[in-house]
Design a protein around this motif. Structure first.
Motif, short mmCIF file in Angstrom:
data_model
loop_
_atom_site.label_atom_id
_atom_site.label_comp_id
_atom_site.label_asym_id
_atom_site.label_seq_id
_atom_site.Cartn_x
_atom_site.Cartn_y
_atom_site.Cartn_z
N VAL A 43 13.71 -18.77 13.42
CA VAL A 43 13.01 -20.01 13.08
C VAL A 43 11.53 -19.77 12.81
O VAL A 43 10.91 -18.89 13.41
N HIS A 44 10.98 -20.57 11.89
CA HIS A 44 9.54 -20.59 11.61
C HIS A 44 9.02 -21.96 12.02
O HIS A 44 9.56 -22.97 11.59
N THR A 52 1.71 -19.69 12.01
CA THR A 52 3.15 -19.89 12.09
C THR A 52 3.73 -19.03 13.21
O THR A 52 3.41 -17.84 13.31
N VAL A 54 7.11 -17.38 14.81
CA VAL A 54 8.41 -16.95 14.31
C VAL A 54 9.28 -16.54 15.50
O VAL A 54 8.87 -15.74 16.33
N ARG A 112 13.85 -27.99 8.13
CA ARG A 112 14.81 -27.36 7.22
C ARG A 112 15.93 -26.77 8.07
O ARG A 112 15.66 -25.99 8.99
N GLN A 119 15.93 -24.17 11.00
CA GLN A 119 15.44 -22.86 10.60
C GLN A 119 13.93 -22.87 10.35
O GLN A 119 13.26 -21.85 10.48
N GLN A 120 13.41 -24.05 10.00
CA GLN A 120 11.97 -24.16 9.75
C GLN A 120 11.52 -25.55 10.18
O GLN A 120 12.18 -26.54 9.90
N GLN A 122 7.86 -27.75 10.25
CA GLN A 122 6.44 -27.89 9.96
C GLN A 122 5.98 -29.25 10.44
O GLN A 122 6.58 -30.27 10.10
#
Length: 132
Positions: A43-44, A52, A54, A112, A119-120, A122
């Motif tokens: 994951v980010h 970021t 990770v 996302r 997985q992402q 923000q």
């Protein structure tokens, strides 16, 4: 999480992710451990203009530190959009600080997904007022 009218499988996953902290992170390690179970291993995660992060471990460690600075968090979703594997949330986040005061901030989250995991992530928010 209020104002969430239609729920999808992705929305339910996000709700459980938020629930890890909305119940009050009296135990920051347990809340952080629960939070990362909704994330992919690679994951980010990015909050505002911070670097970021990770991977689950980096995010977990950061959350443990953050949770020691706030009593709990509440997310009030104003609008939600889902396009394919991406969910956008326009909301207000209320932070209950250790000193007994609260701070409510506007926030836009973008999730996302990869399958049933995030997985992402923000988070578009100025977090500075929480610590001011």
């Amino acid at each position: 999480m209020s104002n969430l009218v239609a729920t999808s499988a992705k929305t339910e996953i996000i709700k459980r992710l938020f629930d890890a902290f909305e119940s009050g992170p009296d135990a920051p390690i347990q809340a952080s451990d629960k939070y990362v179970t909704y994330l992919t291993e690679d994951v980010h995660f990015r909050l505002g203009n911070l670097d970021t992060l990770v991977g689950r471990k980096a995010i977990r460690d950061s959350l443990v530190d953050f949770c020691q600075q706030v009593k709990s968090i509440y997310h009030d979703i104003k609008q939600k959009w889902e396009i394919g594997d991406v969910v956008f949330l326009d909301m207000e986040a209320t932070y209950y600080r250790q000193d007994g005061t609260t701070v409510t901030l506007p926030v836009m989250d973008v999730f996302r997904f990869k399958g049933d995991l995030i997985q992402q992530l923000q988070i578009f928010m100025d977090i500075n007022p929480i610590f001011g």
